[in-house]
Design a protein around this motif. Sequence first.
Motif, mmCIF file in Angstrom:
data_model
loop_
_atom_site.group_PDB
_atom_site.id
_atom_site.type_symbol
_atom_site.label_atom_id
_atom_site.label_comp_id
_atom_site.label_asym_id
_atom_site.label_seq_id
_atom_site.Cartn_x
_atom_site.Cartn_y
_atom_site.Cartn_z
ATOM 1 N N ALA A 1 33.501 52.598 41.537
ATOM 2 C CA ALA A 1 33.259 52.546 43.105
ATOM 3 C C ALA A 1 32.418 53.818 43.447
ATOM 4 O O ALA A 1 32.557 54.977 43.046
ATOM 5 C CB ALA A 1 34.356 52.023 43.931
ATOM 6 N N PHE B 1 40.169 52.352 48.706
ATOM 7 C CA PHE B 1 39.217 51.360 48.140
ATOM 8 C C PHE B 1 38.884 51.490 46.462
ATOM 9 O O PHE B 1 38.640 50.818 46.062
ATOM 10 C CB PHE B 1 37.992 51.417 48.955
ATOM 11 C CG PHE B 1 36.616 50.557 48.503
ATOM 12 C CD1 PHE B 1 36.742 49.286 49.034
ATOM 13 C CD2 PHE B 1 35.944 51.023 47.575
ATOM 14 C CE1 PHE B 1 35.813 48.402 48.644
ATOM 15 C CE2 PHE B 1 34.821 49.980 47.182
ATOM 16 C CZ PHE B 1 34.929 48.774 47.840
ATOM 17 N N ALA C 1 39.241 49.206 43.488
ATOM 18 C CA ALA C 1 38.351 48.845 42.699
ATOM 19 C C ALA C 1 38.482 49.077 41.267
ATOM 20 O O ALA C 1 38.174 48.380 40.175
ATOM 21 C CB ALA C 1 37.004 49.642 43.002
ATOM 22 N N TYR D 1 31.799 48.634 42.557
ATOM 23 C CA TYR D 1 31.944 48.431 44.024
ATOM 24 C C TYR D 1 31.275 49.318 44.757
ATOM 25 O O TYR D 1 30.981 50.605 44.334
ATOM 26 C CB TYR D 1 33.339 48.290 44.369
ATOM 27 C CG TYR D 1 34.175 47.222 43.631
ATOM 28 C CD1 TYR D 1 33.422 46.080 43.104
ATOM 29 C CD2 TYR D 1 35.443 46.813 44.037
ATOM 30 C CE1 TYR D 1 34.053 44.934 42.529
ATOM 31 C CE2 TYR D 1 36.268 45.695 43.565
ATOM 32 C CZ TYR D 1 35.440 44.701 42.750
ATOM 33 O OH TYR D 1 36.110 43.781 42.333
ATOM 34 N N LYS E 1 31.089 51.095 49.370
ATOM 35 C CA LYS E 1 31.594 51.375 50.495
ATOM 36 C C LYS E 1 31.174 52.304 51.007
ATOM 37 O O LYS E 1 31.335 53.726 50.529
ATOM 38 C CB LYS E 1 33.283 51.254 50.531
ATOM 39 C CG LYS E 1 33.955 50.913 51.875
ATOM 40 C CD LYS E 1 35.379 50.911 51.963
ATOM 41 C CE LYS E 1 35.777 50.470 53.050
ATOM 42 N NZ LYS E 1 35.603 49.083 53.279
ATOM 43 N N ASP F 1 30.539 46.847 52.859
ATOM 44 C CA ASP F 1 31.567 46.859 51.907
ATOM 45 C C ASP F 1 31.007 45.940 50.698
ATOM 46 O O ASP F 1 30.633 44.723 51.273
ATOM 47 C CB ASP F 1 32.773 46.441 52.382
ATOM 48 C CG ASP F 1 33.982 46.046 51.394
ATOM 49 O OD1 ASP F 1 33.650 45.405 50.462
ATOM 50 O OD2 ASP F 1 34.940 46.664 51.633
ATOM 51 N N SER G 1 32.588 44.293 47.349
ATOM 52 C CA SER G 1 33.798 44.238 46.503
ATOM 53 C C SER G 1 33.820 43.063 45.382
ATOM 54 O O SER G 1 34.676 42.340 45.116
ATOM 55 C CB SER G 1 34.916 43.988 47.471
ATOM 56 O OG SER G 1 35.042 45.012 48.437
ATOM 57 N N ALA H 1 40.525 47.637 48.256
ATOM 58 C CA ALA H 1 39.370 46.740 48.048
ATOM 59 C C ALA H 1 39.759 45.354 47.752
ATOM 60 O O ALA H 1 40.728 45.274 47.063
ATOM 61 C CB ALA H 1 38.546 47.403 47.090
ATOM 62 N N ARG H 2 39.099 44.322 48.376
ATOM 63 C CA ARG H 2 39.574 43.098 47.987
ATOM 64 C C ARG H 2 37.865 42.406 47.577
ATOM 65 O O ARG H 2 37.095 42.708 48.559
ATOM 66 C CB ARG H 2 40.222 42.178 48.905
ATOM 67 C CG ARG H 2 41.441 42.911 49.022
ATOM 68 C CD ARG H 2 42.299 41.841 50.138
ATOM 69 N NE ARG H 2 41.574 41.557 51.357
ATOM 70 C CZ ARG H 2 41.634 42.550 52.326
ATOM 71 N NH1 ARG H 2 42.892 43.597 52.365
ATOM 72 N NH2 ARG H 2 41.300 42.414 53.647
ATOM 73 N N PRO H 3 37.834 41.361 46.923
ATOM 74 C CA PRO H 3 36.751 40.752 46.381
ATOM 75 C C PRO H 3 36.286 40.001 47.940
ATOM 76 O O PRO H 3 37.021 39.411 48.572
ATOM 77 C CB PRO H 3 36.761 39.777 45.547
ATOM 78 C CG PRO H 3 38.019 40.228 44.741
ATOM 79 C CD PRO H 3 38.829 40.877 45.878
#
Length: 236
Positions: free
Chosen positions: A69, A100, A104, A120, A122, A144, A146, A232-234
């Motif tokens: 990331a 995050f 990732a 990823y 951010k 963001d 993700s 982090a989330r998709p």
Amino acid sequence: MTVTAKAASSGLTRGRALLLTAVLAAGLSACNRDREPAPPAPATPGETAAVTPADAAAPLAFERKTPWADVRLALPDAIKPQTDLHAGLYAEEVRLLRQFVEGAQGELTEAGADTDRPKYEKTITVTAAAETGKLFSLKRVDFDYSGGAHPNTLTSGILWDKALKRRLGLADLLRKDADLTVLDEALCSAINTARRARVPDSASISLGGRPGATCPAPPTPPSSSPPEPSPARPAA
């Protein structure tokens, strides 16, 4: 005459003793000069001032790139006079970005993960919005990506009470028994405007409408405490 000679001899002896003491003290001081630290050199005109620990603890930017990331933070110069807000916000956002990156790394290295998946990303950008004698407001934009079909961008605000040195939420600005209907209607109207900008002939929605055609319930007025960061989330 004898008494006078003795007095003179005694005075001369004292004078020699004082002189000897002064010479010895000067000699000892000279011998110890090489053991004393040298005085600081005067600052050179135009030389950059040293960064204090307090300044170093709260910069205006943060950036980190990893195989999983890339994250960035940018704060405005206008936040510098609000030292408590500056230090707290920088620490809060950097903690969010580090979490995050950890999230990732976990998702992109888990068993069976596609090695060709892009990194990823951010980016948190905070800009000054407005300032009065009592309040200072900031605009926060959180970009963001993700791993979903597209990145997401979340825009929010930060309101700071300069006198009380604390962040304010919606609940701090309204009475506990305040009627929020006007705000609910304004939110619903803004949603309809955004829908028509995408689909000009889209049907309007309203408060309390039928399922699928109603404005979403407004969020509960938040407290002055900032939300806890999440990994982090998709994207959906």
